[in-house]
Design an enzyme around this catalytic site. Structure first.
Site, PDB file in Angstrom:
ATOM      1  N   LYS A 291       4.730   0.457   9.559  1.00  0.00           N
ATOM      2  CA  LYS A 291       4.815   1.788   8.948  1.00  0.00           C
ATOM      3  C   LYS A 291       4.280   2.866   9.887  1.00  0.00           C
ATOM      4  O   LYS A 291       4.785   3.973   9.925  1.00  0.00           O
ATOM      5  CB  LYS A 291       4.038   1.800   7.622  1.00  0.00           C
TER       6      LYS A 291
ATOM      7  N   GLU B 222       0.863  -1.169   0.000  1.00  0.00           N
ATOM      8  CA  GLU B 222       0.000   0.000   0.000  1.00  0.00           C
ATOM      9  C   GLU B 222       0.908   1.230   0.000  1.00  0.00           C
ATOM     10  O   GLU B 222       1.809   1.326   0.843  1.00  0.00           O
ATOM     11  CB  GLU B 222      -0.888  -0.006   1.252  1.00  0.00           C
TER      12      GLU B 222
ATOM     13  N   ARG C  19       5.885 -13.231   8.912  1.00  0.00           N
ATOM     14  CA  ARG C  19       6.485 -11.895   8.809  1.00  0.00           C
ATOM     15  C   ARG C  19       7.934 -11.968   9.246  1.00  0.00           C
ATOM     16  O   ARG C  19       8.308 -12.806  10.061  1.00  0.00           O
ATOM     17  CB  ARG C  19       5.797 -10.924   9.769  1.00  0.00           C
TER      18      ARG C  19
END
Ligand code: ATP
Ligand code: MG
Length: 576
Positions: free
Chosen positions: A272, A36, A262
């Site tokens: 983020k 994103e 992850r």
């Protein structure tokens, strides 16, 4: 890139092999990396990138970059550009650069088709009510009163949502699945919300935006993705991913979602949101601060792309979340830099050393000239010193010497502690590649601070070897005082002082190192100045005996410490 990026044992590779064997996708392998564009890529993304591009490469397939731009409020073209730049820097080339917004029209048409078939409805309730009605495990869901709307009514309302007749948040479109499902994701998830933020690509053309779940699998399907990899927290979204795709008429074979762990690192956060907060709080200078785990930060710090790729390959793709040691990543950085970086001499905390018996141009010595009250410079001679013992092809460089040099303050002791083999009065040491020198006296200022050390050299020891073979234990780096260039050197500590930031208080920012950056005024050999034969912006060199340092890509004569020389990872492994 030539080397295979993913080791053969990975479960995703096994799945692809099985699919190829069964002919599910007729041997086609297509992946995508779907960030994103609401921030900069970090080291965690490097793992996903290596996996997505690596699997495609391993099976002769393709990998697209797909910017998942479904939220106009938080996304920006600045992020899009940095993402493309970072992927390229890492060494990967997307087959195509695509955007979820490319599919807004197609997604809208698909949503209408769901409505017409009674599989989606417009809900007028607010977010909190919808959330409360969703229930939980063992807690039944409650049907929205709007769930019974007819397809005709829903279609009309949805078209009016699109036309901008309602305010933000006034209505949503929901899939009509099962309010009693054990999987909360299937309790009538939201497909569209009304949002008037200006979109960086579609401008104000849309006021309704698809949610992640409605956009993601459908974008995969429209693009022809076969294997859609994501991280483990999306396991519970997979039934929804499949449900949507099962009810649509797809242009290709249905893609499948595969989840992997992850990447987390000690002393690091990879969110983020948290990284943005560090910038907003002024803890760091920006996304590319050398202490940041962003790819831009690591790059500015001097991490080679190859080291990051090798690390990601080494840790592989797995199904269990675990935290890797930052020292392990640094060990890959050091291995790569040891191979490729040129050796240079720089003095970080300078102390002046004068060689009293060094000749001046007029045939006296520095000491004689000084006794005559003259500030005469010593004669300059040049030594040829090797650039990289690991790689003889890197050749040699000429380093000037003129009787007065900078040495490290730590390399001299007025009162040497036991086993101190570096310079002290009466002790002989080797100045790397130059001469053997013996300290004779110290000079202090009015306040008693040490300002200079005087010494003599052995004229027969050129290159640093004693003619009679006498043992000299210590070799020290130095920089000619008359030729030194000034530079700022920044040393960094861990940004977070504990291994798992936030483990005790819940907020990683509570564990910030109070002083993670130190600035020093250093003296360097002249070939480190920018110029024809100088250091390139961004180039990493090894300062002998100190560590690896990256020239700032923009600011001249600013160096960032990439890593020290000591392999702490190996030490950790030994301790077990
Ligand atoms: P954040 O929570 O920091 O915003 P994200 O997962 O929302 O991260 P995206 O830009 O949506 O970030 O991620 C793009 C891709 O990278 C996704 O497939 C995501 O699963 C993957 N990814 C993100 N963080 C990691 C990580 N730490 N390790 C491995 N893959 C990751
Ligand atoms: Mg995300």
């Amino acid at each position: 890139m030539s080397e295979p990026t993913i080791s053969a044992g990975d479960f995703i590779a096994d799945t692809v092999r099985a699919d190829n064997a069964s002919g599910l996708y007729s041997g086609r392998v297509q992946t995508r990396f779907p960030p994103e564009p609401n921030g900069y890529l970090h080291i965690g993304h490097a793992k996903a990138i290596t996996a997505d591009f690596g699997i495609a490469e391993q099976f002769g397939g393709t990998c697209n970059l797909r910017l998942d731009d479904t939220n106009p409020d938080t996304e920006d073209v600045e992020y899009v550009e940095s993402i493309i730049e970072d992927i390229t820097w890492l060494g990967f080339t997307p087959n195509q650069v695509l955007y979820a917004s490319d599919y807004f029209e197609a997604l809208y048409q698909w949503a209408e088709s769901m409505i017409k078939r009674g599989m989606a409805y417009v809900d007028d309730q607010d977010q909190e009510t919808i959330k409360a009605q969703r229930g939980g495990y063992g807690k039944p869901g409650i049907d929205s009163p709007y769930r019974v709307r007819t397809p005709e009514e829903n279609l009309d309302l949805f078209r009016r949502m699109k036309a901008g007749e309602y305010e933000d948040g006034a209505k949503v479109l929901r899939a009509k699945i099962d309010m009693q499902s054990d999987n909360m994701q299937l309790r009538d998830p939201v497909m569209y919300r009304i949002r008037r933020g200006h979109h960086h690509r579609t401008g104000d053309a849309w006021v309704i935006y698809p949610t992640y779940d409605w956009a993601h699998g459908q974008s995969d399907a429209l693009e022809g993705v076969t294997h859609s990899m994501c991280t483990l927290e999306f396991v519970t979204n997979r039934p929804l991913y499949d449900w949507y795709l099962t009810h649509l008429d797809l242009p290709y074979e249905k893609p499948q979602q595969l989840e992997f762990a992850r990447l987390e690192l000690t002393h690091t956060v990879t969110s983020k949101r948290k990284l943005r907060q560090l910038i907003e709080d002024g803890v760091v200078d920006g996304w590319n601060d050398p202490r940041m785990p962003t790819l831009q930060g690591l790059r500015r710090r001097g991490y080679p792309a190859a080291a990051i790729r090798n690390f990601c390959t080494h840790i592989g793709i797995n199904k269990t979340n675990s935290r890797h040691s930052l020292e392990e990543l640094e060990s890959f950085v050091r291995t790569e830099l040891n191979r490729v970086s040129q050796r240079r001499m720089a003095v970080l905390k300078p102390l002046k050393l004068t060689i009293d018996n060094w000749p001046t141009e007029d045939g006296r010595t520095l000491a004689e000239a000084r006794a005559a009250g003259e500030e005469t410079a010593g004669m300059t001679t040049w030594f040829e010193i090797g650039n990289n013992p690991e790689n003889p092809e890197d050749g040699t460089r000429k380093v000037p010497f003129s009787g007065q040099v900078w040495i490290e303050q730590d390399d001299f002791a007025e009162v040497p502690p036991p086993k101190f083999f570096r310079l002290s009065i009466g002790k002989e040491v080797r100045l790397r590649g130059a001469f053997l020198v013996t300290a004779t006296e110290v000079i202090k200022d009015a306040d008693g601070n040490l300002v200079e050390v005087r010494a003599t050299y052995d004229p027969d020891s050129e290159g640093g070897n004693a003619p009679d073979g006498r043992k000299v234990k210590s070799t020290m780096h130095w920089v000619s005082a008359a030729h030194a260039v000034d530079a700022e050197v920044r040393l960094y500590e861990r940004l977070f002082q504990v291994e798992v930031p936030g483990e005790t208080t819940g907020d990683p920012l509570d564990d910030l190192h109070p002083n993670s950056q130190e600035s020093l005024a250093a003296k360097m050999e002249p070939c480190l100045a920018p110029g024809v034969n100088g250091v390139d912006p961004g180039q990493v060199v090894q300062f002998e005996r100190i560590g690896y340092f990256a020239a700032d890509p923009v600011v001249p004569m600013l160096f960032h410490r990439t890593v020290g020389l000591k392999d702490e990872w190996a030490a950790q492994q030994k301790r077990g």
